[in-house]
Design an enzyme around this catalytic site. Structure first.
Site, mmCIF file in Angstrom:
data_model
loop_
_atom_site.group_PDB
_atom_site.id
_atom_site.type_symbol
_atom_site.label_atom_id
_atom_site.label_comp_id
_atom_site.label_asym_id
_atom_site.label_seq_id
_atom_site.Cartn_x
_atom_site.Cartn_y
_atom_site.Cartn_z
ATOM 1 C CG ASN A 9 -1.823 1.366 1.502
ATOM 2 O OD1 ASN A 9 -1.400 2.237 1.113
ATOM 3 N ND2 ASN A 9 -3.055 0.952 1.776
ATOM 4 C CE LYS A 12 -2.007 -0.240 6.000
ATOM 5 N NZ LYS A 12 -2.234 -1.672 6.044
ATOM 6 C CG ASP A 69 -4.688 -6.499 9.717
ATOM 7 O OD1 ASP A 69 -4.691 -6.385 8.794
ATOM 8 O OD2 ASP A 69 -5.381 -7.093 10.541
ATOM 9 C CB SER A 70 -5.831 -0.758 10.471
ATOM 10 O OG SER A 70 -5.917 -0.646 8.877
ATOM 11 N N GLY A 150 -11.534 4.354 2.638
ATOM 12 C CA GLY A 150 -12.527 3.450 3.254
ATOM 13 C C GLY A 150 -13.680 3.801 3.923
ATOM 14 C CG HIS A 178 -7.299 3.898 13.381
ATOM 15 N ND1 HIS A 178 -7.459 4.790 12.717
ATOM 16 C CD2 HIS A 178 -7.228 2.893 12.417
ATOM 17 C CE1 HIS A 178 -7.701 4.830 11.485
ATOM 18 N NE2 HIS A 178 -7.408 3.290 11.414
ATOM 19 N NE ARG A 179 -3.059 3.256 8.898
ATOM 20 C CZ ARG A 179 -4.130 3.442 8.483
ATOM 21 N NH1 ARG A 179 -4.489 4.638 8.652
ATOM 22 N NH2 ARG A 179 -5.197 2.455 8.346
HETATM 23 P P1 IMP Z 1 -5.578 -3.229 6.245
HETATM 24 O O1 IMP Z 1 -5.055 -2.675 7.354
HETATM 25 O O2 IMP Z 1 -4.617 -2.762 4.960
HETATM 26 O O3 IMP Z 1 -5.604 -4.901 6.202
HETATM 27 O O4 IMP Z 1 -7.016 -2.769 5.458
HETATM 28 C C1 IMP Z 1 -8.154 -2.499 6.340
HETATM 29 C C2 IMP Z 1 -9.339 -1.826 6.099
HETATM 30 O O5 IMP Z 1 -9.762 -1.256 7.211
HETATM 31 C C3 IMP Z 1 -9.111 -0.952 4.770
HETATM 32 O O6 IMP Z 1 -9.117 -1.463 3.726
HETATM 33 C C4 IMP Z 1 -10.398 -0.044 5.248
HETATM 34 O O7 IMP Z 1 -11.449 -0.237 4.636
HETATM 35 C C5 IMP Z 1 -10.529 -0.071 6.557
HETATM 36 N N1 IMP Z 1 -9.644 0.947 7.208
HETATM 37 C C6 IMP Z 1 -8.518 0.952 7.858
HETATM 38 N N2 IMP Z 1 -7.983 2.213 8.391
HETATM 39 C C7 IMP Z 1 -8.882 3.106 8.027
HETATM 40 C C8 IMP Z 1 -8.902 4.453 8.057
HETATM 41 O O8 IMP Z 1 -8.218 5.056 8.609
HETATM 42 N N3 IMP Z 1 -10.003 4.912 7.554
HETATM 43 C C9 IMP Z 1 -11.074 4.341 6.688
HETATM 44 N N4 IMP Z 1 -10.785 3.001 6.624
HETATM 45 C C10 IMP Z 1 -10.000 2.376 7.156
#
Ligand code: IMP
Length: 197
Positions: A9, A12, A69-70, A150, A178-179
């Site tokens: 990503n 990120k 992971d989020s 997202g 959160h991040r």
């Molecule tokens: P991953 O951490 O790349 O597995 O993705 C986690 C998913 O959670 C993302 O595709 C979004 O749909 C959602 N997500 C995570 N962080 C955010 C954010 O800061 N804003 C909106 N959606 C988020």
């Protein structure tokens, strides 16, 4: 010292390069190291998935690694979409996934939710360190705003005065999300580590 970001990503990768470079780390994306690995997120928690992603790269490279992971947890939906945030109900687009949440909460006044971010840092000795950020809030009644990505257009954080995250300036998220919270903990750890060297 080198650190590899266990992600494809671009957003990120840029964010983590900005954090690590001033601390004296040489930062590489998976691509820059020609690591073609798409780790399956088979964990049952954000923690397990963050560890899975980081460990897979560490096992290949024996370099420092960082992964995250989020996702979003909605209380009235039993914590869904949770670890399935990126592929909720198998829906293809972010808009469809947001709509699924709004539909799931139709008529509901209890709309508490939170974003979660788990960062896993594996150090040069292969030791795992986890850092967690939580951003509480509620789910809006309809989409609003076009910033972010997202679930941002339907998430109202506790500190945004009733506006969705997607309606706030990007700098707001960089400071409060959160991040941002998990990254702050990671930076504190790295700075203390650097001081003790
Ligand atoms: P991953 O951490 O790349 O597995 O993705 C986690 C998913 O959670 C993302 O595709 C979004 O749909 C959602 N997500 C995570 N962080 C955010 C954010 O800061 N804003 C909106 N959606 C988020």
């Amino acid at each position: 010292m080198q650190v590899i970001i266990a992600s494809n990503n671009q957003g990120k990768i840029r964010e983590y390069k900005d954090i690590f470079a001033p601390l004296g780390f040489e930062v590489f994306s998976q691509g820059e190291k020609s690591i073609e690995l798409d780790v399956e997120e088979t964990g049952r928690t954000f923690e397990e998935n963050a560890v899975l992603k980081a460990q897979a790269i560490y096992d290949l490279t024996h370099s420092c690694v960082i992964s995250d992971d989020s996702g979003l947890e909605v209380e009235a939906l039993n914590g869904e979409p949770g670890i399935y945030s990126a592929r909720y109900k198998g829906l293809q687009t972010e808009h469809e996934r947001r709509k699924a949440i709004l539909d799931g909460l139709k008529g509901a006044s209890y709309r508490k939710a939170r974003f979660i971010c788990l960062i896993c840092f594996i150090d040069e000795a292969g030791q795992q360190h986890l850092f967690k950020g939580v951003w509480p809030g509620t789910i809006a009644y309809e989409e609003e705003g076009s910033n972010g990505f997202g679930y941002d257009p339907i998430f109202i954080s506790e500190d945004s005065q009733g506006r969705t995250t997607a309606s706030m300036p990007i700098s707001f998220k960089e400071e409060h999300s959160h991040r941002a919270k998990a990254v702050k903990k990671l930076m504190e750890y790295l700075e203390n580590k650097a001081e003790s060297l």
